[in-house]
Each structure stands twice: as structure tokens, then as C-alpha cells.
Design a protein around this motif. Sequence first.
Motif, mmCIF file in Angstrom:
data_model
loop_
_atom_site.group_PDB
_atom_site.id
_atom_site.type_symbol
_atom_site.label_atom_id
_atom_site.label_comp_id
_atom_site.label_asym_id
_atom_site.label_seq_id
_atom_site.Cartn_x
_atom_site.Cartn_y
_atom_site.Cartn_z
ATOM 1 N N GLU A 1 0.826 -1.202 0.000
ATOM 2 C CA GLU A 1 0.000 0.000 0.000
ATOM 3 C C GLU A 1 0.863 1.256 0.000
ATOM 4 O OE1 GLU A 1 -3.092 2.198 3.009
ATOM 5 O OE2 GLU A 1 -3.178 0.014 2.880
ATOM 6 N N LEU A 2 1.910 1.249 0.801
ATOM 7 C CA LEU A 2 2.804 2.403 0.867
ATOM 8 C C LEU A 2 3.541 2.635 -0.438
ATOM 9 C CD1 LEU A 2 4.474 1.986 4.368
ATOM 10 C CD2 LEU A 2 2.975 3.844 3.643
ATOM 11 N N ALA A 3 3.995 1.551 -1.040
ATOM 12 C CA ALA A 3 4.848 1.664 -2.206
ATOM 13 C C ALA A 3 4.075 1.767 -3.509
ATOM 14 C CB ALA A 3 5.778 0.460 -2.275
ATOM 15 N N GLY A 4 2.833 1.372 -3.515
ATOM 16 C CA GLY A 4 2.070 1.396 -4.750
ATOM 17 C C GLY A 4 2.393 0.185 -5.603
ATOM 18 N N ALA A 5 2.034 0.254 -6.858
ATOM 19 C CA ALA A 5 2.179 -0.894 -7.746
ATOM 20 C C ALA A 5 3.554 -0.974 -8.402
ATOM 21 C CB ALA A 5 1.106 -0.841 -8.822
ATOM 22 N N ASP A 6 4.363 0.084 -8.305
ATOM 23 C CA ASP A 6 5.665 0.127 -8.970
ATOM 24 C C ASP A 6 6.688 -0.708 -8.207
ATOM 25 O OD1 ASP A 6 8.000 0.720 -10.276
ATOM 26 O OD2 ASP A 6 7.811 2.889 -10.076
ATOM 27 N N PRO A 7 7.219 -1.764 -8.817
ATOM 28 C CA PRO A 7 8.202 -2.610 -8.125
ATOM 29 C C PRO A 7 9.427 -1.836 -7.630
ATOM 30 C CG PRO A 7 7.448 -3.679 -10.119
ATOM 31 C CD PRO A 7 6.884 -2.287 -10.139
ATOM 32 N N ALA A 8 9.838 -0.818 -8.354
ATOM 33 C CA ALA A 8 10.986 -0.021 -7.911
ATOM 34 C C ALA A 8 10.665 0.693 -6.606
ATOM 35 C CB ALA A 8 11.386 0.979 -8.985
ATOM 36 N N ASP A 9 9.435 1.171 -6.474
ATOM 37 C CA ASP A 9 9.011 1.817 -5.226
ATOM 38 C C ASP A 9 8.990 0.817 -4.078
ATOM 39 O OD1 ASP A 9 8.736 4.257 -6.494
ATOM 40 O OD2 ASP A 9 6.551 4.108 -6.686
ATOM 41 N N VAL A 10 8.525 -0.395 -4.358
ATOM 42 C CA VAL A 10 8.484 -1.440 -3.335
ATOM 43 C C VAL A 10 9.900 -1.751 -2.864
ATOM 44 C CG1 VAL A 10 7.907 -3.850 -2.855
ATOM 45 C CG2 VAL A 10 6.334 -2.436 -4.182
ATOM 46 N N ARG A 11 10.823 -1.909 -3.800
ATOM 47 C CA ARG A 11 12.222 -2.188 -3.441
ATOM 48 C C ARG A 11 12.793 -1.066 -2.587
ATOM 49 N NH1 ARG A 11 14.804 -6.305 -6.699
ATOM 50 N NH2 ARG A 11 16.801 -5.438 -6.041
ATOM 51 N N GLN A 12 12.472 0.180 -2.927
ATOM 52 C CA GLN A 12 12.989 1.317 -2.174
ATOM 53 C C GLN A 12 12.447 1.320 -0.744
ATOM 54 O OE1 GLN A 12 15.353 3.505 -2.954
ATOM 55 N NE2 GLN A 12 15.130 4.416 -0.934
ATOM 56 N N VAL A 13 11.157 1.068 -0.593
ATOM 57 C CA VAL A 13 10.558 1.028 0.741
ATOM 58 C C VAL A 13 11.173 -0.106 1.564
ATOM 59 C CG1 VAL A 13 8.422 0.589 2.027
ATOM 60 C CG2 VAL A 13 8.395 2.139 0.075
ATOM 61 N N VAL A 14 11.313 -1.275 0.969
ATOM 62 C CA VAL A 14 11.903 -2.412 1.684
ATOM 63 C C VAL A 14 13.348 -2.096 2.073
ATOM 64 C CG1 VAL A 14 12.634 -4.817 1.462
ATOM 65 C CG2 VAL A 14 10.351 -4.124 0.703
ATOM 66 N N THR B 1 23.050 -9.801 -1.887
ATOM 67 C CA THR B 1 22.270 -8.995 -2.834
ATOM 68 C C THR B 1 21.295 -8.081 -2.100
ATOM 69 O OG1 THR B 1 20.714 -10.828 -3.115
ATOM 70 C CG2 THR B 1 22.446 -10.611 -4.760
ATOM 71 N N ILE B 2 20.716 -8.557 -1.020
ATOM 72 C CA ILE B 2 19.783 -7.732 -0.252
ATOM 73 C C ILE B 2 20.547 -6.644 0.498
ATOM 74 C CG2 ILE B 2 18.146 -7.728 1.676
ATOM 75 C CD1 ILE B 2 17.208 -10.483 0.678
ATOM 76 N N ARG B 3 21.714 -6.986 1.060
ATOM 77 C CA ARG B 3 22.525 -5.975 1.749
ATOM 78 C C ARG B 3 22.907 -4.854 0.797
ATOM 79 N NH1 ARG B 3 25.520 -10.564 3.557
ATOM 80 N NH2 ARG B 3 27.258 -9.809 2.295
ATOM 81 N N VAL B 4 23.284 -5.209 -0.412
ATOM 82 C CA VAL B 4 23.684 -4.211 -1.399
ATOM 83 C C VAL B 4 22.484 -3.352 -1.792
ATOM 84 C CG1 VAL B 4 24.537 -3.883 -3.761
ATOM 85 C CG2 VAL B 4 25.646 -5.538 -2.235
ATOM 86 N N ASP B 5 21.336 -3.988 -2.073
ATOM 87 C CA ASP B 5 20.121 -3.243 -2.438
ATOM 88 C C ASP B 5 19.706 -2.271 -1.351
ATOM 89 O OD1 ASP B 5 19.866 -4.393 -4.920
ATOM 90 O OD2 ASP B 5 18.155 -5.655 -4.396
ATOM 91 N N ALA B 6 19.888 -2.672 -0.093
ATOM 92 C CA ALA B 6 19.482 -1.821 1.033
ATOM 93 C C ALA B 6 20.549 -0.796 1.395
ATOM 94 C CB ALA B 6 19.153 -2.692 2.247
ATOM 95 N N GLY B 7 21.675 -0.839 0.696
ATOM 96 C CA GLY B 7 22.740 0.108 0.979
ATOM 97 C C GLY B 7 23.507 -0.217 2.253
#
Length: 74
Positions: free
Chosen positions: A26-39, A61-67
Motif C-alpha cells: 500500500e505504501l509503495a504502490g504498484a511500482d516494483p521499484a518503489d516497493v524495493r525502495q521502501v523495503v 544482494t539484499i545488503r547491497v540493495d538496502a545500501g
Amino acid sequence: MTGPEPADRVDATDDDAAELIAQLRELAGADPADVRQVVAEVLAALDRAAGGALREHLPETIRVDAGLDAPSHA
């Protein structure tokens, strides 16, 4: 507590996880990029709250994505 968790506790955990997933969508909307950013932001906040200990339990891979980590160069 030792041993397996009672079934009602596992069900509650599953319900909590499903609710969190719904809230993230709900927070991120339907855009997968937004979902990845929120996560990524949630994981980074959890890692900060845990004093950096969370990153030890996440795949690279998750550590890198999350910075939380720089990518390794093999």
C-alpha cells in the motif's frame, strides 16, 4: 523459550507478516521499484536499530540493495 513455538504463535507471526506485506504494498504502490525502495529503507532502519547486526543475516544482494554493503567484486 525452547522447543517449537505453539501453533497459535506461528499463526500470529504469519498474520503479522502478511499484514506487513500488505502495508508495504500500500505504501509503495504498484511500482516494483518503489516497493524495493521502501523495503530497502525498512531494512536499513532495522539494521540501525539492531546496531548493524541485521546485515550479518541477510544475503549479499539484499545488503547491497538496502545500501548496507558495497557489492563484492569476484
